[in-house]
Every structure is written in C-alpha cells, then in structure tokens.
Design a protein around this motif. Sequence first.
Motif, PDB file in Angstrom:
ATOM      1  N   LEU A  29      -2.164   3.512 -14.003  1.00 11.89           N
ATOM      2  CA  LEU A  29      -2.241   3.136 -12.594  1.00 11.89           C
ATOM      3  C   LEU A  29      -1.860   1.677 -12.338  1.00 11.89           C
ATOM      4  CD1 LEU A  29      -5.613   4.949 -11.837  1.00 11.89           C
ATOM      5  CD2 LEU A  29      -3.307   5.749 -11.285  1.00 11.89           C
ATOM      6  N   ASN A  30      -1.715   0.922 -13.416  1.00  7.85           N
ATOM      7  CA  ASN A  30      -1.334  -0.485 -13.351  1.00  7.85           C
ATOM      8  C   ASN A  30      -2.351  -1.361 -12.608  1.00  7.85           C
ATOM      9  OD1 ASN A  30       0.512  -2.387 -14.294  1.00  7.85           O
ATOM     10  ND2 ASN A  30       1.553  -2.487 -12.321  1.00  7.85           N
ATOM     11  N   VAL A  31      -3.605  -0.953 -12.607  1.00  7.94           N
ATOM     12  CA  VAL A  31      -4.693  -1.747 -12.026  1.00  7.94           C
ATOM     13  C   VAL A  31      -5.954  -1.541 -12.863  1.00  7.94           C
ATOM     14  CG1 VAL A  31      -3.886  -1.682  -9.624  1.00  7.94           C
ATOM     15  CG2 VAL A  31      -5.407   0.089 -10.442  1.00  7.94           C
ATOM     16  N   THR A  32      -6.895  -2.434 -12.705  1.00  6.67           N
ATOM     17  CA  THR A  32      -8.183  -2.264 -13.380  1.00  6.67           C
ATOM     18  C   THR A  32      -9.001  -1.221 -12.621  1.00  6.67           C
ATOM     19  OG1 THR A  32      -9.273  -3.960 -12.051  1.00  6.67           O
ATOM     20  CG2 THR A  32      -8.193  -4.697 -14.101  1.00  6.67           C
ATOM     21  N   PRO A  33     -10.007  -0.645 -13.268  1.00  3.79           N
ATOM     22  CA  PRO A  33     -10.862   0.313 -12.554  1.00  3.79           C
ATOM     23  C   PRO A  33     -11.503  -0.297 -11.298  1.00  3.79           C
ATOM     24  CG  PRO A  33     -11.291   0.433 -14.904  1.00  3.79           C
ATOM     25  CD  PRO A  33     -10.369  -0.733 -14.683  1.00  3.79           C
ATOM     26  N   GLY A  34     -11.921  -1.545 -11.389  1.00  8.58           N
ATOM     27  CA  GLY A  34     -12.555  -2.198 -10.238  1.00  8.58           C
ATOM     28  C   GLY A  34     -11.619  -2.329  -9.049  1.00  8.58           C
ATOM     29  N   ARG A  35     -10.395  -2.736  -9.305  1.00  5.94           N
ATOM     30  CA  ARG A  35      -9.411  -2.877  -8.221  1.00  5.94           C
ATOM     31  C   ARG A  35      -9.032  -1.514  -7.633  1.00  5.94           C
ATOM     32  NH1 ARG A  35      -7.480  -7.890  -7.231  1.00  5.94           N
ATOM     33  NH2 ARG A  35      -7.653  -9.399  -8.910  1.00  5.94           N
ATOM     34  N   TYR A  36      -8.932  -0.518  -8.487  1.00  7.28           N
ATOM     35  CA  TYR A  36      -8.619   0.832  -8.017  1.00  7.28           C
ATOM     36  C   TYR A  36      -9.721   1.337  -7.096  1.00  7.28           C
ATOM     37  CZ  TYR A  36      -7.471   5.785  -8.059  1.00  7.28           C
ATOM     38  OH  TYR A  36      -7.169   7.070  -7.677  1.00  7.28           O
ATOM     39  N   TYR A  37     -10.951   1.134  -7.527  1.00 11.73           N
ATOM     40  CA  TYR A  37     -12.097   1.587  -6.747  1.00 11.73           C
ATOM     41  C   TYR A  37     -12.192   0.839  -5.416  1.00 11.73           C
ATOM     42  CZ  TYR A  37     -16.820   3.268  -5.874  1.00 11.73           C
ATOM     43  OH  TYR A  37     -17.915   3.858  -5.324  1.00 11.73           O
ATOM     44  N   MET A  38     -11.914  -0.461  -5.453  1.00 13.05           N
ATOM     45  CA  MET A  38     -11.941  -1.261  -4.223  1.00 13.05           C
ATOM     46  C   MET A  38     -10.888  -0.735  -3.242  1.00 13.05           C
ATOM     47  SD  MET A  38     -13.074  -3.785  -2.386  1.00 13.05           S
ATOM     48  CE  MET A  38     -13.918  -4.987  -3.402  1.00 13.05           C
ATOM     49  N   ARG A  39      -9.716  -0.414  -3.754  1.00 12.93           N
ATOM     50  CA  ARG A  39      -8.663   0.108  -2.883  1.00 12.93           C
ATOM     51  C   ARG A  39      -9.073   1.447  -2.255  1.00 12.93           C
ATOM     52  NH1 ARG A  39      -3.303  -1.249  -2.161  1.00 12.93           N
ATOM     53  NH2 ARG A  39      -2.198   0.342  -0.993  1.00 12.93           N
ATOM     54  N   LEU A  40      -9.696   2.321  -3.044  1.00 13.91           N
ATOM     55  CA  LEU A  40     -10.187   3.592  -2.498  1.00 13.91           C
ATOM     56  C   LEU A  40     -11.175   3.354  -1.356  1.00 13.91           C
ATOM     57  CD1 LEU A  40     -10.952   5.839  -5.618  1.00 13.91           C
ATOM     58  CD2 LEU A  40      -9.097   6.115  -3.966  1.00 13.91           C
ATOM     59  N   ARG A  41     -12.093   2.433  -1.573  1.00 16.02           N
ATOM     60  CA  ARG A  41     -13.096   2.137  -0.552  1.00 16.02           C
ATOM     61  C   ARG A  41     -12.453   1.585   0.708  1.00 16.02           C
ATOM     62  NH1 ARG A  41     -16.633  -1.814  -3.681  1.00 16.02           N
ATOM     63  NH2 ARG A  41     -17.730  -2.032  -1.720  1.00 16.02           N
ATOM     64  N   LEU A  42     -11.489   0.686   0.549  1.00 14.56           N
ATOM     65  CA  LEU A  42     -10.848   0.082   1.709  1.00 14.56           C
ATOM     66  C   LEU A  42      -9.936   1.071   2.437  1.00 14.56           C
ATOM     67  CD1 LEU A  42     -10.183  -3.437   0.222  1.00 14.56           C
ATOM     68  CD2 LEU A  42     -11.754  -2.879   2.097  1.00 14.56           C
ATOM     69  N   GLU A  43      -9.296   1.949   1.705  1.00 16.19           N
ATOM     70  CA  GLU A  43      -8.486   2.982   2.363  1.00 16.19           C
ATOM     71  C   GLU A  43      -9.368   3.926   3.166  1.00 16.19           C
ATOM     72  OE1 GLU A  43      -6.118   4.625  -0.804  1.00 16.19           O
ATOM     73  OE2 GLU A  43      -4.651   2.997  -0.655  1.00 16.19           O
ATOM     74  N   ARG A  44     -10.537   4.246   2.630  1.00 18.85           N
ATOM     75  CA  ARG A  44     -11.486   5.077   3.373  1.00 18.85           C
ATOM     76  C   ARG A  44     -11.973   4.341   4.618  1.00 18.85           C
ATOM     77  NH1 ARG A  44     -12.915   9.330   5.866  1.00 18.85           N
ATOM     78  NH2 ARG A  44     -15.137   9.700   5.949  1.00 18.85           N
ATOM     79  N   ALA A  45     -12.231   3.051   4.473  1.00 15.42           N
ATOM     80  CA  ALA A  45     -12.657   2.248   5.625  1.00 15.42           C
ATOM     81  C   ALA A  45     -11.581   2.267   6.703  1.00 15.42           C
ATOM     82  CB  ALA A  45     -12.952   0.821   5.184  1.00 15.42           C
ATOM     83  N   ARG A  46     -10.331   2.160   6.294  1.00 14.40           N
ATOM     84  CA  ARG A  46      -9.227   2.193   7.256  1.00 14.40           C
ATOM     85  C   ARG A  46      -9.197   3.528   8.013  1.00 14.40           C
ATOM     86  NH1 ARG A  46      -2.963   0.732   5.771  1.00 14.40           N
ATOM     87  NH2 ARG A  46      -2.730  -0.626   7.575  1.00 14.40           N
ATOM     88  N   GLU A  47      -9.408   4.619   7.285  1.00 10.75           N
ATOM     89  CA  GLU A  47      -9.474   5.933   7.938  1.00 10.75           C
ATOM     90  C   GLU A  47     -10.596   5.973   8.965  1.00 10.75           C
ATOM     91  OE1 GLU A  47     -10.005   8.977   5.024  1.00 10.75           O
ATOM     92  OE2 GLU A  47      -8.091   8.563   4.045  1.00 10.75           O
ATOM     93  N   LEU A  48     -11.770   5.475   8.575  1.00 10.68           N
ATOM     94  CA  LEU A  48     -12.915   5.484   9.492  1.00 10.68           C
ATOM     95  C   LEU A  48     -12.650   4.623  10.725  1.00 10.68           C
ATOM     96  CD1 LEU A  48     -15.862   5.317   6.933  1.00 10.68           C
ATOM     97  CD2 LEU A  48     -15.197   7.279   8.350  1.00 10.68           C
ATOM     98  N   LEU A  49     -12.014   3.482  10.528  1.00 14.53           N
ATOM     99  CA  LEU A  49     -11.703   2.622  11.666  1.00 14.53           C
ATOM    100  C   LEU A  49     -10.714   3.294  12.614  1.00 14.53           C
ATOM    101  CD1 LEU A  49     -11.376  -0.788   9.820  1.00 14.53           C
ATOM    102  CD2 LEU A  49     -13.122  -0.188  11.505  1.00 14.53           C
ATOM    103  N   ARG A  50      -9.781   4.028  12.072  1.00 16.04           N
ATOM    104  CA  ARG A  50      -8.757   4.675  12.885  1.00 16.04           C
ATOM    105  C   ARG A  50      -9.227   5.970  13.538  1.00 16.04           C
ATOM    106  NH1 ARG A  50      -3.235   4.102   9.258  1.00 16.04           N
ATOM    107  NH2 ARG A  50      -2.852   1.917   9.751  1.00 16.04           N
ATOM    108  N   GLN A  51     -10.166   6.663  12.895  1.00 11.42           N
ATOM    109  CA  GLN A  51     -10.503   8.010  13.342  1.00 11.42           C
ATOM    110  C   GLN A  51     -11.890   8.158  13.954  1.00 11.42           C
ATOM    111  OE1 GLN A  51      -9.839  10.419   9.869  1.00 11.42           O
ATOM    112  NE2 GLN A  51      -7.669   9.916   9.775  1.00 11.42           N
ATOM    113  N   THR A  52     -12.689   7.110  13.925  1.00  4.36           N
ATOM    114  CA  THR A  52     -14.041   7.210  14.479  1.00  4.36           C
ATOM    115  C   THR A  52     -14.329   6.037  15.405  1.00  4.36           C
ATOM    116  OG1 THR A  52     -15.216   5.911  12.801  1.00  4.36           O
ATOM    117  CG2 THR A  52     -14.825   8.246  12.293  1.00  4.36           C
TER     118      THR A  52
END
Length: 91
Positions: A29-52
Amino acid sequence: LDEPYSAVELAKSANLSVRQVERLFLRHLNVTPGRYYMRLRLERARELLRQTNLPILDVAIATGFTSHSYFAQSYRLLFGRPPSEERRTTY
C-alpha cells in the motif's frame, strides 16, 4: 472507525509481528498502517460531512477523533481544506 485499532492489535489478530505488518503495508500500500488507518477515518469523515447534517464535532467523534482541532488539522492536511468548508460546499 470510531475506536482506533493499534498496530499491536492488528498484528496480533493477523498472527504476525508488528514489523511484519508494517513491511506488508509498505510493500503493498506504500504507507504505514497508521497512515492508512488515518486516511480511512478521514475519508469516512468526508462522507459524513457530505451526506449528513451531523455537527462537525459529532463527525470527528464518530471517526475516532477526541480533539476537534486535531480532526480539523488532519482533515485539512489530507483534503486541502477544513471540514467546515467541505460542509459549506455540500449544502
């Protein structure tokens, strides 16, 4: 996503060492587990901001952030704008 999963817990559940998990993440994935997890969380946050209509603080908490300022800073670093601007352009 609301309860961060540590690298140790991830490695234990995969029956690997923490270092093996880190190497696999970097190789595939070319990232550390921590950075990958942070990106997942922020992408989910973006969805919530856009859809709720959830308040930004509730979005931060729902995606595992305990500090509004850290959430906003992390969001801005990844997406180039603050969560409040994301919300304004969505509605």
